[in-house]
Design a protein around this motif. Structure first.
Motif: not given
Length: 282
Positions: A243, A246-247, A249-254, A267, A270
């Motif tokens: 988990r 995944a957080s 990865e999401s934070a890097e894309k922002r 992350a 999140d």
């Protein structure tokens, strides 16, 4: 301003207070730096304090409580500190600090940044202690803090590789992923935290039905991490890591070109958006 007024700057071992110490080094020559040492800090924190002390060119006073964690743990009848009952902050940080200051008139410099001016930090209720916020006054934000540390050549504490908050190794404000990080970086400290938690659960009974008088109350803390024992949390290690990944990865894309610390912080928020200790986290 009275010539006898003391100027003090607390250092938690975190980036903001460390940057403030460096920022004030040449601006306030008679500054006294202090660190409230509970005796349960991370090894990385002690290492960073030594590094910072060298950069400041003067000692950082280590303020130790008269009594350690085990004493207060017994006084509070085996109740773990928690967001609802933060006796660790009161007894092991605030009281030693206010005893060190005594009745002296003092200006306390607190590392609240300009981009978080609404955030609360430690503000004494004692009339002889006046609080100022240099970063707010001089409009220094998160990027400014990182710039100060980079220019001073000290960078960030190593614990920022896996954790975004300074404080005790058993701090109840840690997120799930940070507990897993502790198990990987300092397994012996995790075992100590488990031993303390196990004693509480054994004394209270597996179902948490305790009879500790005034401390057998709603909100009593039987575990370090939100109602889940540390062994149960670590048993979910792979799930938590997945988990968290995944957080991240999401934070890097922002936003591109962000520091590792920024990504990790987002992350972890999140994963588990909890409050921070107002004394330890700066």
């Amino acid at each position: 301003m009275a010539s006898t007024e003391r100027h003090i700057c607390g250092i938690s071992g975190g980036k903001d207070s460390s940057a403030l110490a460096m920022y004030l080094r040449d601006r306030v020559p008679n500054m006294e730096y202090f660190f409230c040492d509970t005796g349960a800090e991370l090894p990385e924190t002690y290492e960073y304090l030594d590094k910072l002390e060298t950069a400041l060119g003067k000692p950082i006073a280590r303020l130790n409580p008269r009594k350690g964690f085990d004493h207060w743990f017994e006084v509070y009848r085996g109740a773990l500190p928690s967001p609802q009952m933060r006796w660790c902050t009161k007894k092991m940080k605030i009281e030693p600090l206010e005893e060190w200051i005594g009745e002296d008139a003092a200006v306390s410099y607190v590392a609240i940044r300009a981009d978080e001016a609404s955030r609360k930090g430690y503000v004494s209720t004692k009339p002889n202690i006046r609080t100022v916020l240099p970063f707010v006054e001089d409009n220094i934000d998160h990027d400014g803090v990182l710039r100060i540390l980079d220019e001073a050549g000290i960078g960030l504490p190593k614990y920022y590789e896996w954790r975004t908050r300074s404080g005790c190794y058993f701090c109840f404000y840690q997120r799930k992923a940070e507990w897993v990080g502790l198990s990987e970086r300092h397994p012996e400290l995790l075992e100590r935290a488990i031993a303390i938690e196990s004693k509480v659960r054994q004394d209270a009974g597996a179902d948490g039905d305790a009879s500790f008088g005034e401390f057998a109350m709603k909100g009593r803390q039987y575990t370090w991490s939100g109602g889940e024992s540390l062994p149960d949390l670590i048993a979910r290690r792979e799930e938590i890591i997945e988990r968290h990944a995944a957080s991240v990865e999401s934070a890097e894309k922002r936003k591109k070109n962000r520091t590792v610390w920024d990504v990790l912080g987002d992350a972890l928020d999140d994963d588990d958006d909890t409050d921070q200790c107002t004394v330890c986290a700066l």
